[in-house]
Design an enzyme around this catalytic site. Structure first.
Site, PDB file in Angstrom:
ATOM      1  N   HIS A   1      34.786  50.965  -9.256  1.00  0.00           N
ATOM      2  CA  HIS A   1      34.805  51.314  -7.123  1.00  0.00           C
ATOM      3  C   HIS A   1      35.330  50.250  -7.238  1.00  0.00           C
ATOM      4  O   HIS A   1      36.453  50.255  -6.231  1.00  0.00           O
ATOM      5  CB  HIS A   1      33.047  50.606  -6.578  1.00  0.00           C
ATOM      6  CG  HIS A   1      33.655  50.786  -5.096  1.00  0.00           C
ATOM      7  ND1 HIS A   1      33.878  52.815  -4.626  1.00  0.00           N
ATOM      8  CD2 HIS A   1      33.593  50.369  -4.069  1.00  0.00           C
ATOM      9  CE1 HIS A   1      34.806  51.805  -3.772  1.00  0.00           C
ATOM     10  NE2 HIS A   1      33.880  51.152  -3.227  1.00  0.00           N
ATOM     11  N   ASP A   2      35.393  48.965  -8.080  1.00  0.00           N
ATOM     12  CA  ASP A   2      36.486  47.469  -7.059  1.00  0.00           C
ATOM     13  C   ASP A   2      38.186  47.857  -7.555  1.00  0.00           C
ATOM     14  O   ASP A   2      38.401  46.837  -7.368  1.00  0.00           O
ATOM     15  CB  ASP A   2      35.378  46.258  -8.347  1.00  0.00           C
ATOM     16  CG  ASP A   2      34.828  46.078  -7.876  1.00  0.00           C
ATOM     17  OD1 ASP A   2      35.087  45.659  -6.755  1.00  0.00           O
ATOM     18  OD2 ASP A   2      34.584  44.622  -8.297  1.00  0.00           O
TER      19      ASP A   2
ATOM     20  N   ASP B   1      34.482  54.703 -10.823  1.00  0.00           N
ATOM     21  CA  ASP B   1      34.062  54.662  -9.785  1.00  0.00           C
ATOM     22  C   ASP B   1      32.575  56.117  -9.064  1.00  0.00           C
ATOM     23  O   ASP B   1      32.545  56.338  -9.438  1.00  0.00           O
ATOM     24  CB  ASP B   1      34.568  55.200  -8.287  1.00  0.00           C
ATOM     25  CG  ASP B   1      34.950  54.716  -6.909  1.00  0.00           C
ATOM     26  OD1 ASP B   1      33.250  54.173  -6.908  1.00  0.00           O
ATOM     27  OD2 ASP B   1      34.417  54.424  -6.159  1.00  0.00           O
TER      28      ASP B   1
ATOM     29  N   ARG C   1      22.798  42.030  -1.845  1.00  0.00           N
ATOM     30  CA  ARG C   1      24.468  41.842  -2.704  1.00  0.00           C
ATOM     31  C   ARG C   1      24.079  41.322  -4.199  1.00  0.00           C
ATOM     32  O   ARG C   1      25.279  42.026  -4.550  1.00  0.00           O
ATOM     33  CB  ARG C   1      24.718  40.467  -2.474  1.00  0.00           C
ATOM     34  CG  ARG C   1      25.913  39.731  -3.071  1.00  0.00           C
ATOM     35  CD  ARG C   1      26.862  41.050  -2.277  1.00  0.00           C
ATOM     36  NE  ARG C   1      28.595  40.307  -2.198  1.00  0.00           N
ATOM     37  CZ  ARG C   1      29.823  40.926  -2.014  1.00  0.00           C
ATOM     38  NH1 ARG C   1      29.600  42.331  -1.965  1.00  0.00           N
ATOM     39  NH2 ARG C   1      30.864  40.358  -2.337  1.00  0.00           N
TER      40      ARG C   1
ATOM     41  N   SER D   1      37.215  52.432  -0.249  1.00  0.00           N
ATOM     42  CA  SER D   1      35.516  52.876   0.694  1.00  0.00           C
ATOM     43  C   SER D   1      35.645  52.500   2.331  1.00  0.00           C
ATOM     44  O   SER D   1      36.115  53.706   2.982  1.00  0.00           O
ATOM     45  CB  SER D   1      34.602  51.114   0.073  1.00  0.00           C
ATOM     46  OG  SER D   1      33.548  51.559  -0.195  1.00  0.00           O
TER      47      SER D   1
END
Lengths: 592, 592
Positions: free
Chosen positions: A366-367, A333, A238, A168
């Site tokens: 994405h994690d 992602d 967040r 990332s």
């Protein structure tokens, strides 16, 4: 919400399960300025917080730099058994892919953050009376973060990193390193990253910053001496980030089963649905460990990162980099989608850089780069890139020997459908230097990469856009033609990218197949590539040698060399011995 | 930002280009209560604002109800040349797909909104002194919105709508109508909708509500007498919604070219990037025409909508509906993705409801249902569903005649790969009532639907999960077998769903093909389905009659009937005359 939900981790967010307690094992170094930033402002001094694992060797050639993501920190992995787990615990450690028994691993906290390295919450040395920078902290770029890391490298005595590895925002740092400081690393590992943000991802970041900055408690960034902080805005930012780190599929798996049964938490946010109480919990927890000004500073730095949107711009950006590259993306992602990694790879491939690319199949979004299961999939390829190379002796098939015989020594070769890289490894043994493989099967990509070969994860049905005209002396397409949908387009593409093309294919007019067809009255089968049942064969094109010769004539392609052979009898068939009937397999060298 | 950008429309958001001025042509009707809502609370009275176009006919059989999306209103189309354009201008009007010369079109504003029908910003009749409901407006559901519309229908004298048509939240209203009030509509048109929100979409809505409700100016919803309204929170909610209405590709097209050149607007929001100034502009503009309490009320109603997550739950939900259905999704819609529409279709198909489904290929995301180009694609199929049916005389091929001859009259038929619906139309003429087609080509779906047939957009390679065991007397798979990847699985699926299967296919062992192969030594060709060049044929399976017979034996499938013929000589080949050599085409009736 079930108890299980307490273990739900959205994972840029692996850090979410960690405490906000001060980190142990952190070292710091102060750089006294003025330190001039990319956008023109200076900082009078910068403290850099970092952690290290393992020992730097005598010639300082075993140092690996690990770069963290936007809300990460220097604690990538534990230092001892009593230490807290790190955010890349499964990847880094003794005997792991990034082996701290072999490598000196360094992970610095980034400039602008709030976990040790200078950021907006630190005291501005020029203020009187002393007060935190707050909103007066200058706008920084990723180049500024990397500039601090360069000073750290100098301080540590590292002139050239064995590798720079990041996911990332960490991937953006790695790219910045090798483009700003050519010669700074043997290899550059870019995971779940991009040449710049998509407009969609940019839009989410902007909304997140707007939520923070329009929180009345933000007070223009000068909230440190106020009773309230912009926790609401930061929590909303967040929550939004969290959704973009997960895939829709992953969210369905997590939250669909107990959708209407939210966990009861103390929160001012809505708790009608399980996904709502989870997001509220994660959002509010984040405010206890992260600073709003840092979030704004870092996300703006990420958004300003821009290597360009065209192939040419990306080629210019990477032109002077001398690292080898490993690029890894994840199928689910959507924040930094695989197509963006492919853009990076295409530019690197066009520049003849050493590059390996794999798209890991994953549902974690994405994690994925922080999730154990996916780390398990990509760690071996990082290990290979860091030098653990399989050099087992080679065994070549007869077909591979024939193909090798067609390629003069020393020439550059692109092997389309390279499998486990056997032919490429043989070419390397023969001294060929410029070798690139293309493959789609992940196990084959890993095997080829484990041999230290460069292989790119790529669907031949989309043509060869990653490569430029006449980039290779030879293109090899071995035992793959019969499985390709867009044969005619691929022919054109191969003859565009290669000066010569070696194509091998099973001959559909081979005597045994003809006999089988005529005698049995069934879709023909014979030992070899055509030994499949009609309804589950991977083949979809059934050309004879004569068919391919016809195509070559249609396309004004010159057949420079012909090799035919019959596996059954292990004999070579000569061109005047009716190979279209007698040869099971054909190898043609083509040019235009 | 360029001047063009002023025309950028994110389009739940087609309404964004419209003024906040009071609507002309709006009629209102008051319903005096108490009106009991689904969750138990009552409203003392409800005003319903609506617009109508065209004339209700004598037997009240030409009324069409149009349901708007979350921030839409009653102004679906203009009433005269001087009127403002409506949000479905291209779909509704004289001579258009929803033809106001033929139909009496009604579009009500929804309960809980702020465009005329009772909502949180209206005075609570029970308050003293009079003040708006604000946060005391009860939590409502989509069933409550539809309940008010039902009263409106009674008022207008409409017992049964010719059609109920809606996109997004409008689609959810349409589904609620036909499930809550069986008998209420001839047809139900569900566009860009879903059985319930995905957890991802739910997450975005929750964040949007959190942004509104945590804005200090929201004041628990009682802001109407305050100097400030929660404009910041509402604007952020709108920005977020906006991104979910667009696709990533559409955003790239719009904002990538001038990414770093934001339009200069008066805004407190960030304007570093073009996408940022655009979102800020749209967000702030929205606050001038929409009420924050209404946004919270309507989005919560949407989020509470839940027909279930399993096929069985959806079947229970639709069980009593007696409408025919048209379901339309858009390939790039990630807010209500096509998979969710397919879930609806699968439940309806399993219930033997009349249903047509098409997935429109589009890059405009969820907004597609409001975008002119996409309306142009789906309008004809709505027009067909509303009764404009093509009844041109049929011409049958010899093959179609043979297939027809295999199917006893009156039985139910599922035609896989139904093309333009010719065979189905012939079956209908013969009196078959239960007929469903499956097709992937959009032009064919439109042609079949224009004939008034039910056709479902569906990839046969995924099996037949939309259908239940033994649902049809006959399955037809005509001239499609050779283009399917998963032949064996499809055989099993056909024999699961149908009591009998009629499969027709070109015979790869036909004499002409064998001769061509042996004589020419090339991938065989002959006039008919196998008259393609080897490298661009749509076929990927090449079975002979004997091959298919083998597969039937392997799978313990009984061949009940065999018809073979030779198009070249226009003769039928009898089973004892070596059809595997002499027949160009085979038709087999199979059962298990």
């Amino acid at each position: 919400m079930t108890e299980n939900s307490a273990n739900l981790r959205g994972a840029e967010s692996t850090d979410d399960v960690r405490s906000a307690a001060p980190l142990k094992h952190v070292q710091t170094i102060d750089f006294v300025g003025p330190i001039v930033l990319e956008l023109g402002i200076s900082l009078p001094r910068v403290t850099c917080a970092y952690e290290t694992w393992g020992q730097l060797n005598g010639d300082a050639s075993n140092a690996v730099l690990v770069c963290h993501a936007i809300t990460g920190d220097s604690h990538a992995t534990r230092h001892d058994e009593n230490d807290d787990a790190g955010w890349w615990e499964q990847l880094i450690g003794p005997g792991k892919a990034i082996d701290t028994d072999r490598f000196f691993v360094v992970c610095p906290n980034v400039l602008g953050g709030c976990r040790g390295t200078t950021g907006p919450s630190d005291i501005d040395p020029l203020s009187n009376p002393p007060k935190p920078y707050g909103a007066s902290f200058p706008r920084i770029t990723i180049a500024d973060m990397v500039g601090v890391q360069k000073r750290l490298a100098d301080h540590l005595g590292v002139k050239r990193w064995r590798s720079i590895v990041g996911g990332s925002l960490g991937g953006h740092q790695a790219m910045t390193w090798v483009t700003r400081y050519p010669g700074s690393a043997d290899s550059c590992v870019i995971i779940a990253s991009s040449p710049r943000l998509s407009s969609q991802s940019l839009g989410f970041d902007i909304i997140a910053r707007n939520a923070i900055q329009s929180d009345p408690n933000f007070a223009g960034g000068q909230y440190y001496d106020k009773p309230q902080r912009p926790d609401t805005g930061l929590a909303i930012a967040r929550m939004l980030g969290h959704i973009t780190y997960l895939s829709s599929e992953a969210m369905a798996d997590k939250f669909d089963p107990d959708r209407h049964d939210p966990r009861q938490i103390a929160s001012g946010f809505e708790q009608q649905f399980s996904v709502g109480s989870y997001l509220a919990h994660q959002g509010e927890k984040f405010t206890t460990r992260f600073d709003a000004n840092s979030y704004v500073t870092l996300s703006m730095a990420l958004d300003l990162f821009d290597l360009g949107s065209t192939r040419l711009q990306l080629m210019e950006a990477f032109d002077e980099a001398d690292s080898s590259f490993l690029v890894i993306s994840f199928s689910s992602d959507w924040l930094f989608p695989p197509s963006q990694s492919r853009d990076i790879v295409a530019a690197l491939a066009a520049l003849d850089k050493q590059v390996t690319y794999t798209e890991v199949t994953s549902t974690a979004g994405h994690d994925s780069f922080l999730v154990d299961r996916e780390i398990g999939q990509y760690a071996p390829i990082i290990e290979a890139r860091l030098g653990k190379v399989d050099r087992s002796p080679l065994t070549l098939t007869r077909l591979e020997e024939f193909i090798l015989s067609c390629i003069p020594s020393g020439l550059s070769v692109l092997d389309l459908g390279c499998g486990d890289g056997n032919l490429m490894a043989a070419l390397r043994e023969r001294g060929h230097e410029k070798l690139v493989g293309v493959e789609v099967a992940q196990d084959n990509i890993l095997k080829a990469a484990s041999r230290g070969l460069n292989v790119i994860d790529y669907d031949l049905n989309t043509g060869l856009p990653a490569f430029i005209d006449n980039q290779f002396d030879f293109i090899v397409l071995s035992s793959t033609l019969q499985a390709v949908a867009n044969v005619a387009e691929l022919f054109d593409e191969m003859l565009r990218v290669g000066k010569r093309v070696v194509v091998s294919f099973p001959n559909f007019a081979y005597r045994t197949l003809r006999e089988d067809y005529v005698v049995r009255g069934r879709s023909p089968r014979a030992p070899g590539e055509f030994n499949y049942c009609w309804y589950d064969t991977p083949n979809r094109r059934f050309p004879s040698i004569a068919d391919v010769m016809d195509l070559c004539r249609e396309k004004n392609v010159t057949v420079e060399q012909e090799i035919y052979f019959d596996s059954a009898t292990q004999t070579q068939i000569w061109p005047d011995d009716d190979p279209n009937l007698n040869a099971e397999t054909a190898i043609l060298v083509l040019s235009r």
